[in-house]
Design a protein around this motif. Structure first.
Motif, PDB file in Angstrom:
ATOM      1  N   SER A 123      68.385 -14.989 -10.924  1.00 51.34           N
ATOM      2  CA  SER A 123      69.714 -14.378 -10.811  1.00 51.34           C
ATOM      3  C   SER A 123      69.677 -12.857 -10.803  1.00 51.34           C
ATOM      4  N   LEU A 124      68.595 -12.284 -11.262  1.00 54.76           N
ATOM      5  CA  LEU A 124      68.505 -10.831 -11.384  1.00 54.76           C
ATOM      6  C   LEU A 124      67.502 -10.258 -10.390  1.00 54.76           C
ATOM      7  N   HIS A 125      67.689  -8.996 -10.075  1.00 53.38           N
ATOM      8  CA  HIS A 125      66.799  -8.290  -9.167  1.00 53.38           C
ATOM      9  C   HIS A 125      65.980  -7.265  -9.942  1.00 53.38           C
ATOM     10  N   ASP A 126      64.842  -6.906  -9.407  1.00 56.33           N
ATOM     11  CA  ASP A 126      64.014  -5.871 -10.031  1.00 56.33           C
ATOM     12  C   ASP A 126      64.828  -4.591 -10.205  1.00 56.33           C
ATOM     13  N   ARG A 127      64.621  -3.958 -11.335  1.00 55.83           N
ATOM     14  CA  ARG A 127      65.268  -2.683 -11.678  1.00 55.83           C
ATOM     15  C   ARG A 127      66.797  -2.760 -11.672  1.00 55.83           C
ATOM     16  N   ASP A 128      67.323  -3.922 -11.966  1.00 55.82           N
ATOM     17  CA  ASP A 128      68.765  -4.126 -12.058  1.00 55.82           C
ATOM     18  C   ASP A 128      69.050  -4.628 -13.474  1.00 55.82           C
ATOM     19  N   PRO A 129      69.193  -3.705 -14.431  1.00 55.83           N
ATOM     20  CA  PRO A 129      69.312  -4.117 -15.832  1.00 55.83           C
ATOM     21  C   PRO A 129      70.630  -4.831 -16.126  1.00 55.83           C
ATOM     22  N   HIS A 130      70.530  -5.857 -16.899  1.00 56.41           N
ATOM     23  CA  HIS A 130      71.686  -6.612 -17.363  1.00 56.41           C
ATOM     24  C   HIS A 130      71.475  -6.922 -18.837  1.00 56.41           C
TER      25      HIS A 130
ATOM     26  N   GLU B  89      78.087 -12.189 -15.777  1.00 59.81           N
ATOM     27  CA  GLU B  89      77.322 -10.939 -15.728  1.00 59.81           C
ATOM     28  C   GLU B  89      76.927 -10.561 -14.300  1.00 59.81           C
ATOM     29  N   CYS B  90      76.644 -11.548 -13.476  1.00 63.11           N
ATOM     30  CA  CYS B  90      76.195 -11.264 -12.109  1.00 63.11           C
ATOM     31  C   CYS B  90      77.349 -11.149 -11.112  1.00 63.11           C
TER      32      CYS B  90
ATOM     33  N   ASP C 130      55.276  -0.377  -7.691  1.00 65.98           N
ATOM     34  CA  ASP C 130      55.893  -1.405  -8.519  1.00 65.98           C
ATOM     35  C   ASP C 130      54.946  -1.846  -9.627  1.00 65.98           C
TER      36      ASP C 130
END
Length: 190
Positions: free
Chosen positions: A47-54, A89-90, A11
């Motif tokens: 709201s976002l996770h690693d390697r989860d592009p938005h 978005e999520c 990572d």
């Protein structure tokens, strides 16, 4: 712009170059704008996770930071629109058209409640046959305002913006299972 090399089995990344693309000097001219920007960053981070592009959410964040920095847009309205973009978005957008308990169309007036565990509104706030969980009483004006957030420009009453922002923040807190550290200076203690 940041150029990084990510090792496939790690990572960790080595940053090989970077270039500052944009600054937001208006955020340090107003404590309200600064706290609002910190809250928006906190919302995006949690709201976002690693390697989860938005990319759409990052575009919304950039737009929000520009609006906060310019001082032409009320911070509460900027926050509300960004919270709405985040929920969309999520995949956490609340149901605004149908009662989450009965499936019937929601009325435009009258007594409403928001059921965070069900992700939407009900016109039966005290229904005994409903699943357990909190119900938050909500004004019909708040629902009406939320229904207009997908439209590009509209007039919003400041009191309704405040109520809708608090509702969406509380809902996001429930969805995430934790309070966001930067929410207190913006919304006060929930």
């Amino acid at each position: 712009e940041v150029v990084a090399i990510l090792k496939p089995s790690s990572d960790l990344a080595n940053i090989t170059a970077w270039d500052l693309q944009e600054t937001f000097p208006g955020l340090i001219r107003s404590l309200e704008a600064f706290h609002s920007a910190m809250y928006l960053a906190d919302v995006a981070r949690h709201s976002l996770h690693d390697r989860d592009p938005h990319p759409a959410l990052f575009d919304a964040l950039l737009t929000a930071l520009r609006h906060l920095s310019s001082s032409e847009h009320p911070p509460r309205k900027v926050i509300l629109r960004f919270l709405w973009a985040t929920l969309n978005e999520c995949g956490w957008r609340p149901e605004l058209q149908r009662d989450v308990l009965s499936g019937a169309p929601l009325p435009n007036s009258g007594e409403l409640a928001f059921a965070p565990s069900l992700g939407g509104f009900t016109s039966r706030p005290d229904a005994a046959d409903s699943p357990p969980g909190p119900r938050w009483r909500v004004r019909s004006q708040t629902l009406a305002l939320l229904r207009t957030l997908d439209q590009p420009a509209n007039h919003m009453d400041p009191a309704s913006i405040e109520r809708a922002g608090k509702l969406l923040n509380a809902y996001l807190t429930t969805v995430l299972g934790r309070e966001l550290p930067a929410a207190a200076p913006v919304f006060g203690k929930l």
